[in-house]
Design an enzyme around this catalytic site. Structure first.
Site, PDB file in Angstrom:
ATOM      1  N   SER A 134     -72.854  10.180  15.077  1.00  0.00           N
ATOM      2  CA  SER A 134     -72.774  11.489  14.443  1.00  0.00           C
ATOM      3  C   SER A 134     -74.150  11.974  14.042  1.00  0.00           C
ATOM      4  O   SER A 134     -75.071  11.188  13.776  1.00  0.00           O
ATOM      5  CB  SER A 134     -71.882  11.398  13.195  1.00  0.00           C
ATOM      6  N   LYS A 135     -74.279  13.317  13.964  1.00  0.00           N
ATOM      7  CA  LYS A 135     -75.528  13.914  13.511  1.00  0.00           C
ATOM      8  C   LYS A 135     -75.827  13.550  12.058  1.00  0.00           C
ATOM      9  O   LYS A 135     -76.960  13.680  11.600  1.00  0.00           O
ATOM     10  CB  LYS A 135     -75.464  15.436  13.669  1.00  0.00           C
ATOM     11  N   ARG A 136     -74.805  13.099  11.326  1.00  0.00           N
ATOM     12  CA  ARG A 136     -75.021  12.702   9.936  1.00  0.00           C
ATOM     13  C   ARG A 136     -75.952  11.491   9.823  1.00  0.00           C
ATOM     14  O   ARG A 136     -76.523  11.230   8.765  1.00  0.00           O
ATOM     15  CB  ARG A 136     -73.681  12.376   9.273  1.00  0.00           C
TER      16      ARG A 136
END
Length: 550
Positions: free
Chosen positions: A254-256
């Site tokens: 994820s971009k997180r």
């Protein structure tokens, strides 16, 4: 529905192409090419609050970099256009009107606060999930208009058939979705734009999409889509829901991750008092309250802010988007090869494919059900092997592309001859980043050389400052050397080492630290040859003049 296979990739313009989206695009592309069909790109930009300026161009550039050229779509056109949902509003309005008039959809007038209260009440009753309570009598057109005039939100909900749905999936088989898991869902938002679920069904039918390959997170949505297709009398395309891509530790890719890496680094730096909070907050572009909320994990920073902080803290962000891998110096054909293997195999032990080879070998039947693991070490190995096998022109093109997507640096303005020379000096590349890291210092101003304290201590100062003695003694010999070719430098440096009964490394490493500031560079003879006599001697004198060298 047409007999020709027609697949589509339909991203929202919210940023660069995520690795999962790239895999979805690739599999749709491969299916179309394998069957002699058409691959369509459609931009789903109806959510006006999420669209980011310039994101569409970034997405399309990522697809082109991977070699996935579409047959119909933006910049190409086609008979089924327009290929931006924002240009198809009239069609959505007409379809919504058809459902309203037939009683298969109705207006809903609740505010966000009223909906929240309904959800809380359902929880208190012990209900699993929230199912919107369908009114016994649907609001009239006049009531909907009166609500709009009062400033209340007016949406359109689809009257979901009260029965189970069976999704026939080419990967997962038949998947039953119980009626209790379904509810009357919104098809037109309060701003008049369609929701994803509504627009995707209308557009897939209009564009004669025969196969829909997408992530497993969309599986349950297929029941809603099938219900809408039945309401309009549309054929249901063949569905295939792809396994989720996970990191090797089982976490979702994820971009997180980028946000977490930067937040942890900022927290550590603030705790050790190596940075000032005001300076970091200024770099982040946040005010005090926003910065505090970010530190408490309540919000996330946007990409540019993360990039600025990562550069200031000298930390590497994890590659998540296709553009990240391009910036890191990977070959596009390696990325294509690698992501093709995330959930698919041809049924044998073969792992190395060209794009053409993938088009020939691909079939949906060979896509697995289990989640795929993104092994970064394996990807790096793939890229190392590909660079070792690549010809000079291929490597030069790749290095040029790498430099074009990175901030301007010492290598940016070099001509092809010098870049080719640098590539020859680095025969065991892993990525093009290695060339920059090992050679950029040779083209930077002498005063910009940053000496790594650990390297200075280990190579120059250890052993009664043996490294410094080597530099003092060899500098005059190099200064007088006429032939500055790598071969001549090798003869002189080897002779110097033999005359003093030193191993070559005892001479090469002090020279390397003196001219680059670290113990890492290409072969020392090539390194000095590129640097030149005058700058080599100047950097040696500069290293000897440092306070710890006195």
């Amino acid at each position: 529905m047409t007999d020709i296979v027609r697949t589509r990739f339909a991203p929202s313009p919210t940023g660069y192409l995520h690795i999962g989206g790239a895999r979805t695009a690739l599999f749709n592309y491969l299916l179309a090419r394998h069957a002699g069909g058409k691959f369509i790109v459609r931009i789903e930009d109806t959510d006006q609050t999420r669209n980011i300026a310039g994101a569409e161009q970034k997405l399309l550039a990522d697809l082109r970099w991977l070699g996935l050229q579409w047959d119909e779509g933006p910049d190409v056109g086609g008979d089924a256009g327009p290929y931006h949902q924002s240009e198809r509003r009239q069609s959505y309005d007409e379809h919504a009107r058809r459902l309203l008039e037939s009683g298969q959809a109705y207006y809903a007038l609740e505010t966000a606060a009223e909906l929240d209260a309904m959800r809380r009440a359902a929880q208190q009753r012990g209900e699993r999930g929230f199912r919107y309570p369908r009114p016994k009598q649907f609001p009239s057109e006049a009531e909907a208009q009166r609500a709009r005039d009062e400033g209340r939100p007016v949406v359109v909900r689809f009257k979901m058939p009260e029965r189970d749905f069976v999704i026939t999936d080419q990967i997962l088989g038949d998947v039953r979705v119980a009626a209790t898991e379904l509810s009357d869902f919104v098809i037109v938002k309060g701003d008049g734009w369609p929701t994803y679920h509504f627009a995707v069904v209308i557009d897939d039918a209009a564009m004669q999409i025969t196969h829909v390959l997408r992530g497993q997170e969309h599986l349950l949505n297929s029941a809603n889509h099938t219900a809408l297709q039945e309401a309009f009398g549309y054929a249901t395309p063949a569905y295939a829901h792809l396994p989720i891509i996970l990191n090797t530790d089982g976490s979702k890719m994820s971009k997180r991750e980028k946000d977490k890496v930067v937040r942890d680094a900022v927290s550590a730096a603030l705790a050790s008092k190596t940075i000032e909070e005001g300076w970091i907050r200024e770099l982040s572009g946040c005010d005090a309250d926003e910065f505090a909320a970010w530190q408490k994990k309540k919000t996330q920073l946007e990409g540019p802010a993360l990039g600025r902080l990562a550069q200031e803290l000298t930390i590497a962000l994890p590659e998540i988007d296709i553009h990240d891998f391009r910036v890191s110096g990977y070959l596009p054909d390696v990325i294509v090869n690698f992501i093709a293997l995330l959930g698919w195999s041809a049924g044998d032990d073969r792992e190395k494919y060209t794009l053409a080879g993938l088009c020939q070998a691909f079939s949906v039947e060979r896509v697995g059900k289990t989640n795929a693991r993104f092994d970064r070490d394996k990807l790096l190995s793939f890229n190392t092997d590909a660079l070792a096998a690549a010809g000079a022109d291929r490597k030069l093109t790749g290095l040029r592309d790498f430099l074009s997507v990175n901030p301007p640096g010492p290598l940016s303005d070099l001509d092809d001859a010098m870049l080719t020379r640098l590539l020859d000096m680095n025969p065991t590349l892993r990525t093009f980043r290695d060339v920059e890291q090992k050679t950029a210092v040779l083209f930077a101003p002498d005063e910009d050389v940053r000496y790594d304290p650990a390297s200075v201590k280990k190579v120059l100062l250890r052993g009664d400052e043996a490294g410094l003695r080597v530099l003092r003694e060899i500098a005059p010999e190099l200064e007088q050397l006429g032939d500055w070719s790598p071969a001549a430098l090798e003869r002189v440096i080897r002779a110097f080492a033999e005359a003093r009964d030193l191993g070559l490394g005892k001479v090469a490493q002090p020279l390397r630290v003196a001219v680059t500031g670290t113990t890492v560079s290409p072969a020392i003879f090539d390194t000095l040859a590129v640097l030149g006599r005058a700058r080599t001697v100047a950097r040696i004198r500069q290293a000897l003049a440092r306070p710890e060298s006195q």
